[in-house]
Motif scaffolding. Structure first.
Motif, mmCIF file in Angstrom:
data_model
loop_
_atom_site.group_PDB
_atom_site.id
_atom_site.type_symbol
_atom_site.label_atom_id
_atom_site.label_comp_id
_atom_site.label_asym_id
_atom_site.label_seq_id
_atom_site.Cartn_x
_atom_site.Cartn_y
_atom_site.Cartn_z
ATOM 1 N N PRO A 2 23.405 -7.476 -26.097
ATOM 2 C CA PRO A 2 22.019 -7.288 -25.657
ATOM 3 C C PRO A 2 21.785 -7.016 -24.315
ATOM 4 O O PRO A 2 22.666 -7.413 -23.482
ATOM 5 C CB PRO A 2 21.189 -8.440 -26.334
ATOM 6 C CG PRO A 2 22.245 -9.329 -26.438
ATOM 7 C CD PRO A 2 23.486 -8.816 -26.664
ATOM 8 N N LEU A 3 20.495 -6.214 -23.965
ATOM 9 C CA LEU A 3 20.535 -5.906 -22.576
ATOM 10 C C LEU A 3 19.771 -7.188 -21.963
ATOM 11 O O LEU A 3 19.053 -7.903 -22.937
ATOM 12 C CB LEU A 3 19.472 -4.902 -22.506
ATOM 13 C CG LEU A 3 20.123 -3.384 -22.710
ATOM 14 C CD1 LEU A 3 19.083 -2.292 -22.921
ATOM 15 C CD2 LEU A 3 21.402 -2.991 -21.996
ATOM 16 N N SER A 4 19.976 -7.408 -20.634
ATOM 17 C CA SER A 4 19.375 -8.275 -20.168
ATOM 18 C C SER A 4 17.766 -8.201 -19.932
ATOM 19 O O SER A 4 17.182 -6.975 -19.930
ATOM 20 C CB SER A 4 19.784 -8.813 -18.824
ATOM 21 O OG SER A 4 19.586 -7.781 -17.868
ATOM 22 N N ARG A 9 13.540 -4.223 -18.156
ATOM 23 C CA ARG A 9 12.536 -3.909 -17.253
ATOM 24 C C ARG A 9 12.601 -2.628 -16.636
ATOM 25 O O ARG A 9 11.727 -1.631 -16.564
ATOM 26 C CB ARG A 9 12.122 -5.086 -16.349
ATOM 27 C CG ARG A 9 10.881 -4.739 -15.872
ATOM 28 C CD ARG A 9 10.558 -6.240 -14.707
ATOM 29 N NE ARG A 9 11.833 -6.324 -13.732
ATOM 30 C CZ ARG A 9 12.024 -5.493 -12.779
ATOM 31 N NH1 ARG A 9 11.037 -4.432 -12.342
ATOM 32 N NH2 ARG A 9 12.934 -5.744 -11.958
ATOM 33 N N LEU A 10 13.720 -2.464 -16.012
ATOM 34 C CA LEU A 10 14.482 -1.187 -15.552
ATOM 35 C C LEU A 10 14.201 -0.033 -16.297
ATOM 36 O O LEU A 10 13.785 1.183 -16.082
ATOM 37 C CB LEU A 10 15.701 -1.303 -14.794
ATOM 38 C CG LEU A 10 15.863 -2.379 -13.464
ATOM 39 C CD1 LEU A 10 17.117 -2.502 -13.369
ATOM 40 C CD2 LEU A 10 15.133 -1.641 -12.543
ATOM 41 N N LEU A 11 14.736 -0.189 -17.759
ATOM 42 C CA LEU A 11 14.845 0.828 -18.595
ATOM 43 C C LEU A 11 13.314 1.362 -18.866
ATOM 44 O O LEU A 11 12.888 2.632 -18.983
ATOM 45 C CB LEU A 11 15.333 0.343 -19.821
ATOM 46 C CG LEU A 11 15.709 1.521 -20.821
ATOM 47 C CD1 LEU A 11 16.654 2.785 -20.223
ATOM 48 C CD2 LEU A 11 16.130 0.810 -22.184
ATOM 49 N N GLU A 12 12.336 0.415 -18.939
ATOM 50 C CA GLU A 12 11.045 0.707 -19.236
ATOM 51 C C GLU A 12 10.349 1.201 -18.070
ATOM 52 O O GLU A 12 9.604 2.416 -18.443
ATOM 53 C CB GLU A 12 10.106 -0.795 -19.582
ATOM 54 C CG GLU A 12 8.903 -0.459 -20.091
ATOM 55 C CD GLU A 12 7.929 -1.935 -20.327
ATOM 56 O OE1 GLU A 12 6.999 -1.860 -20.246
ATOM 57 O OE2 GLU A 12 8.900 -2.655 -20.688
ATOM 58 N N GLN A 13 10.720 1.008 -16.926
ATOM 59 C CA GLN A 13 9.897 1.539 -15.942
ATOM 60 C C GLN A 13 10.593 3.225 -15.850
ATOM 61 O O GLN A 13 9.876 4.009 -15.248
ATOM 62 C CB GLN A 13 10.567 0.861 -14.322
ATOM 63 C CG GLN A 13 9.830 -0.153 -14.101
ATOM 64 C CD GLN A 13 10.146 -0.928 -12.964
ATOM 65 O OE1 GLN A 13 11.244 -0.452 -12.363
ATOM 66 N NE2 GLN A 13 9.632 -2.011 -12.629
ATOM 67 N N MET A 14 12.124 3.299 -15.994
ATOM 68 C CA MET A 14 12.487 4.618 -16.058
ATOM 69 C C MET A 14 11.818 5.724 -17.025
ATOM 70 O O MET A 14 11.367 6.577 -16.840
ATOM 71 C CB MET A 14 14.085 4.582 -16.213
ATOM 72 C CG MET A 14 14.830 4.313 -15.297
ATOM 73 S SD MET A 14 16.290 3.773 -15.477
ATOM 74 C CE MET A 14 17.108 5.062 -16.331
#
Length: 147
Positions: A2-4, A9-14
């Motif tokens: 799983p992602l940390s 958070r970075l994926l959501e910002q992107m």
């Protein structure tokens, strides 16, 4: 794996940046256009199914070959329509998973690796080979007088 929390958070910002920069492309990636395409395909398959039914009935009254062609048209359109409905349901489920509020936005963990011990995909094997079981059944039938 799983992602940390930081990666999520970075994926959501992107994703937010992508939506702000190009909303049409983001909508395409979400699957809304896939749902619309699947709906159109299902409606077209329904119309073709009704036309196939008309050809089938006309073939029943005139020539049996025309009736067979009508049946094939109906069968093909039914298959296409069912696949379109399944695709539409899958796109709707993906959209629901994306909007669920979970930070992963529809990402799921795929279980991999080895099967746990003790679980087998095959049914438990009975004693003896197929021919031995058939011979045993035959012998029981003859002894019981069932044959």
């Amino acid at each position: 794996m799983p992602l940390s929390e930081e990666e999520l958070r970075l994926l959501e910002q992107m994703e937010r940046a992508l939506v702000e920069e190009d909303p049409k492309f983001a909508s395409t990636l979400r699957g809304t256009s896939l749902r619309r395409t699947a709906r159109r395909r299902a409606i077209a398959a329904g119309v073709v199914f009704v036309l196939g039914m008309a050809v089938l009935l006309a073939g029943a009254m005139t020539n049996w070959i025309v009736g067979i062609v009508g049946f094939v048209i109906m069968l093909g359109s039914a298959i296409i329509g069912l696949n379109a409905v399944r695709g539409q349901q899958a796109a709707a489920a993906a959209d629901a998973a994306r909007t669920s509020g979970h930070p992963s936005h529809g990402f799921t963990v795929i279980e991999g690796g080895r099967r746990p011990r003790g679980r087998s995909l095959r049914a438990p094997r009975s004693s003896g080979s197929f021919m031995e079981r058939m011979e045993e059944r035959w012998r029981r039938r003859r002894e019981s007088g069932g044959f």
